[in-house]
Design an enzyme around this catalytic site. Structure first.
Site, PDB file in Angstrom:
ATOM      1  N   ALA A 159       0.916  -1.229  -0.071  1.00  0.00           N
ATOM      2  CA  ALA A 159       0.091   0.144  -0.016  1.00  0.00           C
ATOM      3  C   ALA A 159       0.804   1.282  -0.043  1.00  0.00           C
ATOM      4  CB  ALA A 159      -0.915   0.044   1.252  1.00  0.00           C
ATOM      5  N   LYS A 160       0.290   2.298  -0.226  1.00  0.00           N
ATOM      6  CA  LYS A 160       1.026   3.561  -0.130  1.00  0.00           C
ATOM      7  C   LYS A 160       0.138   4.779   0.109  1.00  0.00           C
ATOM      8  CE  LYS A 160       5.408   4.737  -0.500  1.00  0.00           C
ATOM      9  NZ  LYS A 160       6.554   4.118  -0.087  1.00  0.00           N
TER      10      LYS A 160
END
Ligand code: NAD
Length: 419
Positions: A108-109
């Site tokens: 994720a980011k």
């Protein structure tokens, strides 16, 4: 939402890299179709009361690419250029990175489009707490665990942890990694990414038969990653001849005084005002003749345009996505040994994983234990990538991506599709 919002140079690069690696793997087309897209992408408004009383509405993102191997994991970036496309690319790279080094985590980011250097401490805290509140229902120790990236640090992580904990009614240190040791952080996390880059450079130099002591190095970016890389290389007897940050580059063929540069950065929060060496541009810096080049700032720094002029022997990618696909083939022709981002800078997420594990167990390790386990994991991954690269005669980047993608695809096929 228009398709354009997903598109930016970084997202195009991530897609192209994925297409090349998945074709080489002969990946199941149904799996490939799913992995080209993030599982979930959020755009949130982050209204923040500024010091002058105005309310400014920033735009924030959290993109969760894939969690087939475990909870989503990835940093939060504060930078004016943050966009949905950039965050999506970074989230995809996190999936391959966690998988490559064998962590039970997904990718994720997150990020907020803002310039943290222009915000007061109060404004930064308000922005961080509101951003956390907006994504609160989608993060959590078993769901998605944020960490630092460009423009964020352990103080920002402490505010995220505190905001989440206030909403839950009890302390939840394991919701975030890269926090201060005083509130459940781990020893060695701040240095982990830079330290890992240097472990990988050492392995590459050994393989190439180059003695690391006496090598010359150039480092672009002097933040969390770049400053630690510079310090650790100097400790090994490497002469650092060039460094840079967003204010420009500094060059001295005889070697820059690393400890003094660290003092300047500590005092001014940048290299601005640095009186050591000759001032050069970031473009000139990348083209300096050196043994080791470490981009540790933004994406897309090495392109078809400048790759031919690079004069390094080892390119160790501290930054995510610093080299575009066309540049890769030019570097291969020039015989530059590339340590790709998902391997070179994986030290950060490895020690973030250690931090999460320690928080879940309420049992903490010494810095020596952290560093030893970090080195073991990265060294094993390096040799796995190198051996396959030699065996199949495929570049280090493609092999690293292929290993990362294959593990995720295998897990997806075992779990099959919930419909
Ligand atoms: P940071 O905010 O601590 O430092 C970024 C540095 O880059 C600063 O010195 C800044 O001045 C410089 N910079 C910004 N724009 C620049 C430009 N146009 N030219 C040259 N320098 C510029 O960020 P960081 O945490 O060190 O992250 C740097 C890179 O490493 C990013 O690509 C990030 O995604 C990657 N990375 C970071 C971690 C981590 O644990 N922090 C882990 C893996 C990868």
């Amino acid at each position: 939402m228009s398709r354009d919002e997903w598109q930016c140079p970084a997202s195009e690069l991530a897609m192209k890299q994925f297409d090349v690696a998945s074709a080489k793997l002969n990946l199941d087309p149904n799996v490939a179709a799913r992995l080209r897209r993030p599982g979930r992408a959020m755009i949130v408004s982050v209204p923040t009361r500024m010091d002058d009383g105005r309310v400014h509405v920033f735009t924030g993102y959290r993109v969760q690419h894939n969690d087939v191997l475990g909870p989503f994991k990835g940093g939060v970036r504060y930078h004016p250029e943050v966009s949905l496309g950039e965050v999506s690319a970074l989230a995809m790279w996190m999936t391959w990175k966690c998988s490559l080094v064998g962590l039970p985590l997904g990718g994720a980011k997150g990020g907020v489009a803002c310039d943290p250097a222009e915000l007061s401490r109060n404004e930064l805290q308000s922005l961080t707490r509101r951003y956390t509140a907006e994504i609160l229902n989608f993060i959590g120790p078993e769901v998605d665990v944020p960490a630092p990236d460009m423009g964020t640090n352990e103080q920002v992580m402490a505010w995220i942890m505190d905001t989440y904990s206030q909403h839950k009614g009890h302390a939840v240190p394991e919701v975030v990694t890269g926090k201060p040791v005083a509130i459940g952080g781990t020893h060695g996390r701040r240095e982990a990414t830079g330290r890992g880059v240097v472990y990988m450079i050492t392995e590459a130099a050994n393989y190439l038969g180059i003695g690391i002591t006496g090598c010359t190095a150039v480092v672009q970016g002097f933040g969390n990653v770049g400053s630690v890389v510079t310090q650790e290389l100097a400790r090994l007897g490497v002469t650092v001849i060039g460094v840079s940050d967003r204010t420009g580059g500094y060059f001295d063929a005889k070697g820059l005084p690393v400890e003094k540069l660290l003092e300047v950065a500590d005092k001014n929060h940048s290299l601005e005002g640095c009186t050591y060496g000759e001032m050069i541009t970031n473009e000139e810096l990348l083209e300096l003749k050196c043994d080791i080049l470490v981009p540790a700032a933004l994406e897309m720094q090495i392109t078809e345009e400048n790759a031919g002029r690079l004069q390094c022997r080892i390119l160790a990618e501290g930054a995510n996505g610093p080299t575009d696909l066309d540049a890769d083939s030019i570097l291969a022709q020039k015989n530059v040994f590339v340590i790709p981002d998902i391997l070179a800078n994986a030290g950060g997420v490895v020690v973030s994983y250690f931090e999460w594990v320690q928080d879940l167990q309420n049992f903490f390790w010494t810095e020596d234990e952290v560093n030893k386990k970090l080195r073991d994991i990265l060294t094993k991954a390096f040799h796995e990538v190198l051996n396959l690269s030699l065996k199949e005669d495929v570049g280090m980047r493609s092999v690293a991506l292929m290993i990362g993608i294959k593990r995720v695809a295998t897990a997806m096929l075992w779990r099959s599709l919930y419909a």
